[in-house]
Design an enzyme around this catalytic site. Structure first.
Site, mmCIF file in Angstrom:
data_model
loop_
_atom_site.group_PDB
_atom_site.id
_atom_site.type_symbol
_atom_site.label_atom_id
_atom_site.label_comp_id
_atom_site.label_asym_id
_atom_site.label_seq_id
_atom_site.Cartn_x
_atom_site.Cartn_y
_atom_site.Cartn_z
ATOM 1 N N ASP A 1 -7.514 21.386 63.890
ATOM 2 C CA ASP A 1 -8.752 20.795 64.088
ATOM 3 C C ASP A 1 -9.948 21.765 64.781
ATOM 4 O OD1 ASP A 1 -7.464 18.515 66.125
ATOM 5 O OD2 ASP A 1 -8.380 20.312 66.715
ATOM 6 N N CYS B 1 -5.619 36.724 46.669
ATOM 7 C CA CYS B 1 -6.295 38.011 47.146
ATOM 8 C C CYS B 1 -6.742 37.840 48.570
ATOM 9 C CB CYS B 1 -7.520 38.317 46.449
ATOM 10 S SG CYS B 1 -8.986 37.281 46.806
ATOM 11 N N CYS C 1 -11.664 36.553 42.780
ATOM 12 C CA CYS C 1 -10.576 36.485 41.956
ATOM 13 C C CYS C 1 -10.591 35.241 41.273
ATOM 14 C CB CYS C 1 -9.259 36.673 42.403
ATOM 15 S SG CYS C 1 -8.626 35.622 43.416
ATOM 16 N N CYS D 1 -7.730 32.512 49.967
ATOM 17 C CA CYS D 1 -7.371 32.628 48.551
ATOM 18 C C CYS D 1 -5.910 32.818 48.638
ATOM 19 C CB CYS D 1 -8.252 33.745 47.978
ATOM 20 S SG CYS D 1 -7.403 34.143 46.121
ATOM 21 N N ASN E 1 -2.127 21.681 66.072
ATOM 22 C CA ASN E 1 -3.462 21.144 65.411
ATOM 23 C C ASN E 1 -4.336 22.045 64.820
ATOM 24 O OD1 ASN E 1 -2.505 18.739 66.481
ATOM 25 N ND2 ASN E 1 -3.816 19.129 68.289
ATOM 26 N N HIS F 1 0.097 26.188 63.146
ATOM 27 C CA HIS F 1 -0.129 25.631 61.935
ATOM 28 C C HIS F 1 -1.636 26.005 60.959
ATOM 29 C CE1 HIS F 1 2.777 22.120 62.841
ATOM 30 N NE2 HIS F 1 3.470 23.399 62.466
ATOM 31 N N ASN G 1 1.980 11.743 77.102
ATOM 32 C CA ASN G 1 2.183 10.858 75.915
ATOM 33 C C ASN G 1 2.230 9.354 76.275
ATOM 34 O OD1 ASN G 1 2.730 9.781 73.290
ATOM 35 N ND2 ASN G 1 3.603 11.980 72.778
ATOM 36 N N ALA H 1 -3.855 11.253 76.721
ATOM 37 C CA ALA H 1 -4.291 12.564 77.201
ATOM 38 C C ALA H 1 -5.317 12.659 78.142
ATOM 39 C CB ALA H 1 -4.358 13.557 76.037
ATOM 40 N N CYS I 1 -12.087 31.149 44.656
ATOM 41 C CA CYS I 1 -12.521 32.362 45.270
ATOM 42 C C CYS I 1 -13.746 33.139 44.519
ATOM 43 C CB CYS I 1 -10.876 33.190 45.414
ATOM 44 S SG CYS I 1 -11.361 34.912 45.973
HETATM 45 N N1 APR Z 1 -2.735 11.148 73.954
HETATM 46 C C1 APR Z 1 -1.717 11.647 73.890
HETATM 47 N N2 APR Z 1 -0.759 11.477 73.043
HETATM 48 C C2 APR Z 1 -0.872 10.473 72.177
HETATM 49 C C3 APR Z 1 -2.093 9.836 72.091
HETATM 50 C C4 APR Z 1 -3.013 9.804 73.205
HETATM 51 N N3 APR Z 1 -4.285 9.432 73.254
HETATM 52 N N4 APR Z 1 -2.115 8.741 70.798
HETATM 53 C C5 APR Z 1 -1.089 9.385 70.289
HETATM 54 N N5 APR Z 1 -0.281 10.241 71.088
HETATM 55 C C6 APR Z 1 0.988 10.759 70.515
HETATM 56 C C7 APR Z 1 1.769 9.873 69.865
HETATM 57 O O1 APR Z 1 2.509 8.934 70.879
HETATM 58 C C8 APR Z 1 2.876 10.753 69.117
HETATM 59 O O2 APR Z 1 3.845 11.408 70.076
HETATM 60 O O3 APR Z 1 0.826 11.779 69.759
HETATM 61 C C9 APR Z 1 1.928 12.054 69.085
HETATM 62 C C10 APR Z 1 1.343 12.140 67.530
HETATM 63 O O4 APR Z 1 2.333 12.325 66.699
HETATM 64 P P1 APR Z 1 2.362 13.332 65.302
HETATM 65 O O5 APR Z 1 1.179 12.747 64.565
HETATM 66 O O6 APR Z 1 3.565 13.423 64.819
HETATM 67 O O7 APR Z 1 2.004 14.629 65.774
HETATM 68 P P2 APR Z 1 2.712 15.974 66.096
HETATM 69 O O8 APR Z 1 4.031 15.616 66.664
HETATM 70 O O9 APR Z 1 1.661 16.876 66.669
HETATM 71 O O10 APR Z 1 2.716 16.580 64.579
HETATM 72 C C11 APR Z 1 3.244 17.692 64.281
HETATM 73 O O11 APR Z 1 3.404 17.474 61.966
HETATM 74 O O12 APR Z 1 2.692 16.807 59.835
HETATM 75 C C12 APR Z 1 2.750 17.744 60.735
HETATM 76 O O13 APR Z 1 1.490 19.913 60.560
HETATM 77 C C13 APR Z 1 1.445 18.362 61.248
HETATM 78 O O14 APR Z 1 0.954 19.397 63.049
HETATM 79 C C14 APR Z 1 1.362 18.356 62.590
HETATM 80 C C15 APR Z 1 2.978 18.098 63.029
#
Ligand code: APR
Length: 247
Positions: free
Chosen positions: A104, A130, A150, A127, A102, A119, A213, A232, A147
């Site tokens: 975030d 630079c 530059c 930038c 993530n 990620h 999950n 979660a 930037c």
């Molecule tokens: N609690 C736990 N898991 C959850 C919840 C929740 N409340 N809601 C959804 N999920 C699960 C979904 O079932 C799914 O398995 O979170 C997962 C989200 O899937 P993605 O969005 O594909 O997330 P992720 O696997 O982390 O993607 C990896 O993809 O596009 C790239 O860089 C981006 O970091 C990201 C990467």
């Protein structure tokens, strides 16, 4: 399920180098949509917006969508009980690191210190020419951020498709996976490489894998030992209550 929760609590309390591996799902209850699934960002936006070549060729178009997804929308998100539970586990000495896909910043904001951002992080802009960095909060994103050294177009400091994984985060994550005896996977489909190889490396080294999950994923039938089906915040809150009763 209750039995699995108890098994997971015992594994966590008796582990020596537990780590967490988190994906977009841990931040869904903070109001940040996942990337995949019915409500996922990729069902609304073209993933091409995060293609590095596309960004360099069409920075104005790209920044319009990037701002909408990652700055207008993400801006207000706050850590949730799952982020706080991982930070508490670190404070109790039960978690060595969080490896997150993530961008975030919510693990840091919840109080976790040892966080490897596989990620990158959306809170900084960088930038590409630079390497100058500024806080996204200090940039005027209604225009294309340039930037101040530059004058090139700045990009968010998270990786785009076609970009390599940040070297230090990658090295720290692989080392942690090679040393750990327990991985707690929270909210990841396991669809994105090389991130999804981290739990696999740990498994090959003999670590136990707990997965949280609401749905089964690519990890569930391949590396997961204990699958805790649910959100979660709900599962992590139950685990933290059980852990506190045992330590
Ligand atoms: N609690 C736990 N898991 C959850 C919840 C929740 N409340 N809601 C959804 N999920 C699960 C979904 O079932 C799914 O398995 O979170 C997962 C989200 O899937 P993605 O969005 O594909 O997330 P992720 O696997 O982390 O993607 C990896 O993809 O596009 C790239 O860089 C981006 O970091 C990201 C990467």
């Amino acid at each position: 399920m209750e039995n699995n929760i108890q098994i997971a609590i015992d594994l966590i309390v008796n582990s020596n180098n537990a780590i967490a591996f988190t994906g977009a799902g841990i931040s869904v209850e903070s109001g940040i949509p996942p990337f995949r699934g019915e409500t996922g960002l990729w069902s609304k936006y073209d993933p091409n917006v995060l293609d590095l070549n596309n960004f360099h060729l069409n920075p104005i178009e790209a920044w319009k969508v990037i701002k909408e997804i990652f700055y207008d929308f993400f801006g207000e998100a706050k850590p949730n009980a799952a982020h706080f539970a991982l930070a508490e586990m670190e404070r109790q000495g039960l978690l060595k690191a969080v490896i997150t896909q993530n961008i975030d910043n919510l693990h840091y904001e919840a109080g976790s210190n040892e966080v490897y951002e596989f990620h990158g992080n959306s809170r900084m802009l960088v930038c590409p020419y630079c390497s100058n960095k500024i806080k996204a909060s200090e940039a005027v994103l209604t225009d294309i951020p340039l930037c101040d050294k530059c004058h090139a177009v700045l990009k968010p400091d998270f990786i785009f498709f076609g970009e390599g994984i940040p070297e230090l985060a990658y090295r720290n994550s692989v080392e942690a996976a090679q040393k750990t005896d327990l991985v707690i996977i929270i909210g990841s489909t396991g669809e994105v490489t090389p991130a999804s190889s981290i739990p696999q490396i740990a498994k090959q080294k003999g670590a136990k894998i707990i997965e949280i999950n609401p749905e089964k994923t690519l990890f569930t039938d391949s590396v997961t030992d204990i699958f805790l089906q649910g959100k979660a915040t709900e599962i992590m809150s139950q685990l933290l209550i059980g852990i506190k009763q045992k330590i």
